[in-house]
Enzyme design. Structure first.
Site, PDB file in Angstrom:
ATOM      1  CG  HIS A  40       0.540   5.551 -14.044  1.00 29.91           C
ATOM      2  ND1 HIS A  40       0.652   4.023 -14.638  1.00 29.91           N
ATOM      3  CD2 HIS A  40       1.172   5.864 -13.153  1.00 29.91           C
ATOM      4  CE1 HIS A  40       1.323   3.818 -13.690  1.00 29.91           C
ATOM      5  NE2 HIS A  40       2.030   4.235 -13.097  1.00 29.91           N
TER       6      HIS A  40
ATOM      7  CG  HIS B   3       4.991   7.413  -8.744  1.00 28.40           C
ATOM      8  ND1 HIS B   3       3.583   6.303  -8.476  1.00 28.40           N
ATOM      9  CD2 HIS B   3       3.839   6.685 -10.324  1.00 28.40           C
ATOM     10  CE1 HIS B   3       3.434   5.163  -8.971  1.00 28.40           C
ATOM     11  NE2 HIS B   3       2.723   5.697 -10.235  1.00 28.40           N
TER      12      HIS B   3
ATOM     13  CG  HIS C 104       0.800   0.755  -8.935  1.00 26.72           C
ATOM     14  ND1 HIS C 104       0.291   2.639  -9.479  1.00 26.72           N
ATOM     15  CD2 HIS C 104       2.061   1.150 -10.044  1.00 26.72           C
ATOM     16  CE1 HIS C 104       1.139   3.124  -9.385  1.00 26.72           C
ATOM     17  NE2 HIS C 104       1.672   2.877 -10.675  1.00 26.72           N
TER      18      HIS C 104
ATOM     19  CD  GLU D 105       5.182  -1.712 -13.180  1.00 28.13           C
ATOM     20  OE1 GLU D 105       6.064  -0.895 -13.560  1.00 28.13           O
ATOM     21  OE2 GLU D 105       4.969  -1.699 -11.957  1.00 28.13           O
TER      22      GLU D 105
ATOM     23  CG  ASP E 292       5.735   4.795 -13.439  1.00 34.17           C
ATOM     24  OD1 ASP E 292       5.114   5.105 -13.252  1.00 34.17           O
ATOM     25  OD2 ASP E 292       5.976   3.774 -13.885  1.00 34.17           O
ATOM     26  CG  ASP E 293       8.318   6.717 -11.477  1.00 34.00           C
ATOM     27  OD1 ASP E 293       8.205   7.309 -10.150  1.00 34.00           O
ATOM     28  OD2 ASP E 293       8.207   5.917 -11.958  1.00 34.00           O
TER      29      ASP E 293
END
Length: 337
Positions: A22, A24, A201, A204, A282-283
């Site tokens: 996961h 991006h 997703h 969240e 994630d990021d």
């Protein structure tokens, strides 16, 4: 003193064979590079460079992504970004990653999906030739798109049949979009029938109901986040029973305000309830997270043993959309860790 005590631990975690499922591509821009691209394009910065990554929450963060992706307007820039992602993976000791890319953010590439995927693939292929880890691409819908736009994306992916593309994904702010899984059910069904994996997703910005919809309406092979499933014991039991993995990103959840502190975070409670959980960034650049840092953060907070770490790493490899050969090699390395 604090850092020296942790250095050997971080090194050990780095050496742990694992996958990331996961992350991006949109979350991998370096501020210095963005500042340079913005200057070259004559585009104003949303904030001064030193505060560029000070986000006010998920909505502000998503606006920022649109701005950053708008600057990646050439094939070279996309390939460079992809190559950099593979370098980062190798530095964290990951042997494979599934990376999410959402075409809606990249306005310079609208209407040019095949060219966009080709540019990203060029970066990853070049990285693999240089001995960096392989990467699979999960192409993502945005929660606010229409069912027609979803059908169009799935048609394009099926027609393209690009070997780099392993999955259909969906992301975006569910709190703002509301309940949208019924709208995307048909697109996900067709993607699955065509042999694409499905990652969603949910849980969240939405509560447990979003996770249930992801399973029941979208046929999710994997849930991105999924942490708020903890609010529904029956759903936790279902996730455990069906072995549907969650791609959890602790620092992201803390920085974007889903949980106040790591002690409040449900990753360990989910794990103990038998849910398959993996640890992810994630990021990574935008949120200041590294894969080894996420493992260390949770390990310190919840007192995880080496055996726990090994199990989490195995879950990350099993949950990935890597091919059987890549998985077997990683699992073999893990058995010797």
């Amino acid at each position: 003193m604090h850092t020296t005590a942790h250095a050997p631990r971080t090194e050990r975690i780095r050496s742990l064979p694992k996958a990331e499922v996961h992350a991006h591509l949109e979350g991998c821009f370096q501020p210095a590079v963005l500042a340079q691209w913005a200057t070259e394009a004559g585009v104003p910065m949303p904030r001064p460079r030193e505060h560029l990554l000070a986000f006010e929450g998920l909505a502000d963060f998503l606006h920022f992504l649109d701005w950053a992706c708008g600057l990646a307007s050439t094939r070279e820039r996309l390939a460079e970004l992809s190559y950099g992602f593979s370098q980062r993976l190798a530095e964290s000791g990951a042997g494979y990653a599934d990376v999410i890319v959402n075409p809606t953010h990249w306005k310079a590439w609208h209407g040019r999906l095949p060219e966009m995927i080709d540019a990203i693939d060029a970066g990853f292929a070049s990285a693999e030739q240089d001995g960096l880890p392989p990467v699979g691409l999960c192409v993502s819908l945005l929660r606010t798109q229409s069912s027609d736009a979803a059908a169009e994306l799935v048609d394009a992916l099926i027609a393209l049949g690009h070997p780099r593309v392993v999955a259909l994904s969906i992301d975006g702010n569910e709190a703002a979009a509301g309940r949208t899984s019924p709208r995307f059910a048909e697109a996900f069904r067709r993607a699955g029938a065509a042999g694409l994996r499905r990652t969603v997703h949910a849980g969240e910005s939405s509560g447990p109901e979003g996770v249930r919809d992801a399973i029941e309406l979208l046929g999710a092979d994997r849930i991105d986040h999924g942490v708020r499933a903890i609010e529904d014991p029956a759903l936790v039991a279902l996730l455990a029973e069906r072995r549907i993995p969650l791609g959890i990103c602790p620092t992201s959840n803390l920085k974007l305000g889903v949980y106040a502190s790591i002690d409040d975070h449900p990753i360990d409670r989910l794990r103990r309830a038998g849910v398959v959980v993996s640890i992810n960034t994630d990021d990574p650049v935008l949120l200041g997270a590294s894969l080894e840092g996420e493992y260390a953060l949770c390990s310190d907070a919840f007192g995880w043993s080496d055996e726990d770490l090994r199990t989490l790493a195995r879950h990350s490899i099993d949950a990935s959309f890597a091919n059987a050969d890549v998985k077997a090699k990683l699992l073999e390395r893990l058995s010797r860790w």
